[in-house]
Design a protein around this motif. Structure first.
Motif, PDB file in Angstrom:
ATOM      1  N   VAL A 562      28.211  26.191 -23.046  1.00  0.00           N
ATOM      2  CA  VAL A 562      29.273  26.422 -22.063  1.00  0.00           C
ATOM      3  C   VAL A 562      29.508  27.920 -21.889  1.00  0.00           C
ATOM      4  O   VAL A 562      29.709  28.405 -20.772  1.00  0.00           O
ATOM      5  N   ASP A 563      29.460  28.662 -22.983  1.00  0.00           N
ATOM      6  CA  ASP A 563      29.653  30.116 -22.897  1.00  0.00           C
ATOM      7  C   ASP A 563      28.537  30.774 -22.100  1.00  0.00           C
ATOM      8  O   ASP A 563      28.772  31.747 -21.366  1.00  0.00           O
ATOM      9  N   ARG A 566      29.292  30.084 -18.429  1.00  0.00           N
ATOM     10  CA  ARG A 566      30.443  30.874 -17.986  1.00  0.00           C
ATOM     11  C   ARG A 566      30.074  32.360 -17.859  1.00  0.00           C
ATOM     12  O   ARG A 566      30.434  33.020 -16.883  1.00  0.00           O
ATOM     13  N   THR A 569      27.901  33.037 -14.652  1.00  0.00           N
ATOM     14  CA  THR A 569      28.639  33.007 -13.383  1.00  0.00           C
ATOM     15  C   THR A 569      29.607  34.186 -13.282  1.00  0.00           C
ATOM     16  O   THR A 569      29.737  34.799 -12.213  1.00  0.00           O
ATOM     17  N   GLU A 570      30.269  34.519 -14.379  1.00  0.00           N
ATOM     18  CA  GLU A 570      31.211  35.639 -14.339  1.00  0.00           C
ATOM     19  C   GLU A 570      30.489  36.963 -14.130  1.00  0.00           C
ATOM     20  O   GLU A 570      31.021  37.874 -13.477  1.00  0.00           O
ATOM     21  N   PRO A 576      32.003  28.649 -11.009  1.00  0.00           N
ATOM     22  CA  PRO A 576      31.110  27.735 -11.735  1.00  0.00           C
ATOM     23  C   PRO A 576      30.598  26.574 -10.890  1.00  0.00           C
ATOM     24  O   PRO A 576      29.534  26.027 -11.158  1.00  0.00           O
ATOM     25  N   ARG A 601      33.404  19.723 -21.279  1.00  0.00           N
ATOM     26  CA  ARG A 601      33.753  21.147 -21.232  1.00  0.00           C
ATOM     27  C   ARG A 601      33.136  21.813 -19.998  1.00  0.00           C
ATOM     28  O   ARG A 601      33.754  22.684 -19.379  1.00  0.00           O
ATOM     29  N   ILE A 605      35.192  23.511 -16.434  1.00  0.00           N
ATOM     30  CA  ILE A 605      35.096  24.841 -15.812  1.00  0.00           C
ATOM     31  C   ILE A 605      34.519  24.752 -14.399  1.00  0.00           C
ATOM     32  O   ILE A 605      34.300  25.780 -13.756  1.00  0.00           O
TER      33      ILE A 605
END
Length: 718
Positions: A562-563, A566, A569-570, A576, A601, A605
């Motif tokens: 998940v990190d 994230r 995309t960031e 997301p 999870r 997001i």
């Protein structure tokens, strides 16, 4: 010694009924470095000793009431005071008084005088002697304890004078304290077989005055048999003649059992009981020596279970082990398996026959080897391999249910396919992988051209390890189209490998990447690259595209998935929801308990989840209600025969109805013809993907295609 390392002053209990003597003697001893406590009579002294213990006791022999002799006798009866140094002070110098003092338990005596230095010297001598005696007793106790723990005891055999065994030695042979055993009595304790060996051994040892060193089997009085190690050295008299043997007896039964167990574990597999790699290699080397000398062939069969990992992953390692045990039992029946332990310390000539080397063993994991030390030709080796394949096809019952397991077998012959065990194993391994590549559940005899295929695969694997670092991986994109409105709803990223300027298709390297675990870092790279490309399309071309990325099941073993999404995309300023993850149905079910939390999870997001190749895996309806999925993708195998067979249409109809009832999107993959498109539209599926609309394209080609499909501003960059 004190904590500071300074010697503690000796403590003395001075007992005398004469107050003047107490005062003078006490003062003199204190001046000479002693700590003195005083008692004015025997009873007072015994009372003090009830809760205190001095280093030495100085008793006046003649006292009213309880004199020094009676006090000493009473002291020796107290527990813990049997060895305390006692100095008797007397004015009597006759021998009777001295003898009486020693009879009462005194350690030494001293005639009363004012020679205080002599008294102090005598006391220090007593203390040193007492210390030496205590150390000796402690050493003897430690030795006795050590011998007891080691099940060891000493003995002394005087030639012509009998056999004397210490108490510890008597315990070794199961006897308590008793009269000395004779040599004949000792021989009667031996087991019958050991007696026949020991008698001539003893005669030979005595005749040549050599060391006795042997293990013997004895029968204890309770009927148990133990193995005792006997070791003794000769002793000689002043004339140099042999007069005795002194040595030890030690019970080594447990050690021998452990040694036998270790020896077995070193040569046999703990799970199946089959010979392990070490034992197999030794047997194969001995068999090759015999084959070379006698001029015949031998064969090695490398047997690898097909898809054994699926059994372990699905049913657990416990039932996986049960399967291996059952497979080993079947292999024993297919090969004239020899359970004899071939000791690596003995020469092959000691074996009854080289045929006794024949065995099936476990190399490790789900890989087995059958050693056939003598075969007439290749046909005979193939016959054995075929028997193995037939035996494997029988169902295996695990947990009350039947499962089917097949095997792939590689066959290598000596000397044709290798003149060493290493060469023969390697070539049999090459043949086995060729059997797997041909579809598994088959055998393959080694041929030289197979080695080239193996080298190519090894080179491919090596190059794939460097593909990410060399920026050789690229992504092509295939649109997902809503046919009814002629719009592109998303694109799917498909990985390609540009190796030496040539584009390698996924089918040639993705299975290898999954096998080696490289698929995980490759998938992480794909997520980052897709996010970068979406940002380029947005910023340069004004295109807002949602892109699907294929994700392997083992990626969920990483806690940072998940990190990773994230962060990707960031980094490029994306929402997301621009990303969609596609997971195959089979991969999803491999570790469902771990996958479900990660999927939740991801959806939290904003990432959409699609089930790829739906209908080709477990097809369990229960998990569809548990997973936060948004889309089902109908596998191309069902689309292929649409309009041709009614079965395919029935499956597709069911999937579409299921998706609608669960409020899920449904996409058909692999649409190649207008007939397939029309049938899908008629069945209610208007989202499609396939070469009928567009093949997978490089990013710049996709932009041009989109401009032609739906007019867009020109985009010169990718």
């Amino acid at each position: 010694m004190t904590l500071a390392g300074v010697e503690r002053q000796p403590r003395i209990l001075l007992v005398d009924d004469d107050e003047v003597n107490l005062l003078l003697t006490g003062a003199a001893l204190r001046e000479r470095g002693f700590t003195v406590h005083e008692a004015n009579g025997g009873r007072a002294a015994l009372g003090m000793l009830a809760d205190w213990s001095p280093d030495v006791l100085v008793l006046d022999a003649v006292m009213p009431g309880m004199d020094g002799f009676r006090t000493c006798e009473a002291l020796r009866d107290l527990p813990g005071f049997e060895l305390m140094p006692v100095l008797m002070l007397t004015g009597l110098d006759d021998e009777a008084s001295i003898e009486r003092a020693f009879d009462a338990g005194a350690t030494d005596f001293f005639v009363k005088s004012h020679h205080w230095s002599l008294l102090a010297g005598r006391l220090r001598y007593l203390l040193r002697t007492s210390h030496v005696q205590m150390e000796l007793l402690r050493s003897r106790a430690k030795l006795a304890r050590a011998q007891d723990l080691a099940r060891m005891g000493s003995f002394d055999w005087r030639l012509g004078g009998g056999l004397h065994l210490e108490p510890e030695a008597l315990r070794v042979i199961g006897h308590g304290q008793r009269a000395p055993l004779s040599v004949q009595e000792m021989m009667r304790l031996l087991a019958p077989g050991a007696r026949r060996v020991m008698a001539p051994l003893l005669r030979d040892v005595v005749r040549h005055s050599t060391v006795l060193d042997s293990d013997i089997s004895i029968r204890l009085p309770d009927g148990r048999e133990r193995i005792v190690h006997v070791e003794a050295e000769p002793e000689f008299d002043d004339q140099g003649s042999l007069c005795a043997y002194t040595g030890i007896l030690q019970d080594v039964t447990d050690r021998r059992l452990i040694e036998d167990k270790i020896r077995h574990l070193a040569n046999f597999d703990a799970l199946t009981g089959l010979p392990n790699r070490r034992q197999l290699i030794w047997r194969a080397e001995r068999a090759m020596e015999q084959a070379r000398r006698l001029g015949h062939d031998l064969a090695l069969l490398l047997i690898d279970l097909d898809r054994f990992k699926n059994i372990n992953d699905t049913l657990g390692h416990g039932q996986g082990d049960e399967l291996l045990v059952e497979i080993s039992r079947r292999l024993r029946h297919c090969v004239q398996h020899c359970d004899q332990l071939a000791d690596v310390t003995i020469d092959a000539a000691v074996l009854r026959s080289h045929r006794s080397l024949e065995a099936v063993g476990r190399l490790g994991g789900d890989e087995f080897v059958a050693l056939l030390p003598e075969v007439a030709d290749e046909v005979q080796a193939v016959e054995v391999a075929q028997r193995v394949l037939v035996a494997m096809r029988e169902p295996v019952v695990l947990g009350g249910r039947e499962y089917f397991v097949t095997a792939s077998i590689g066959v290598g012959l000596y000397p044709r396919d290798g003149v060493s065990v290493v060469d023969l194993l390697r070539n049999a391994d090459v043949a086995m992988y060729a059997a797997k590549a041909a579809g598994r559940n088959a055998l393959q005899v080694y041929r030289p051209h197979l080695a080239g295929m193996g080298r190519e695969r090894l080179e491919l694997e090596s190059a794939l390890h460097k593909a990410i670092d060399r920026n050789e991986l690229v992504l092509h994109y295939q649109p997902k189209v809503r046919v009814g409105s002629s719009t592109v709803v998303a694109v799917e990223a498909l990985m390609r490998w540009r190796r030496n300027g040539v584009l390698v298709q996924p089918g040639e390297f993705i299975p290898l990447a999954e096998e080696t675990g490289l698929i995980v870092p490759m998938s992480e790279w794909a997520i980052g690259e897709v996010a970068r490309q979406i940002a380029v399309w947005r910023d340069v071309c004004g295109l807002e595209l949602s892109v699907a990325v294929n994700l392997p099941s083992r990626a969920f073993a990483r806690s940072d998935l998940v990190d990773i999404v994230r962060a990707a995309t960031e980094r490029h300023g994306l929402a997301p929801r621009s990303l969609e993850l596609e997971i195959t149905e089979t991969g999803l079910m491999k570790n469902l308990d771990q996958v479900i939390p990660d999927l939740h999870r991801l959806t939290q997001i904003g990432v959409d989840i699609a089930i790829d190749d739906f209908g080709t895996g477990y097809s369990s309806l229960a998990y569809l209600t548990q997973l936060p999925i948004t889309e089902l993708k109908i596998d191309r195998s069902f689309v292929l025969d649409l309009g041709i067979t009614t079965q395919s249409a029935a499956v597709v109809t069911a999937v579409i109805a299921l998706a609608r009832s669960l409020d899920l999107k449904v996409v058909a993959e692999g649409v190649e013809t207008m007939l397939q498109r029309d049938v899908l539209l008629r069945l209610g599926c208007d989202q499609m993907q396939g070469n009928l609309f567009a093949r997978a394209m490089a990013p710049e080609e996709l932009v041009r295609w989109l401009q032609a499909w739906t007019p867009k501003p020109c985009c010169p960059l990718t």
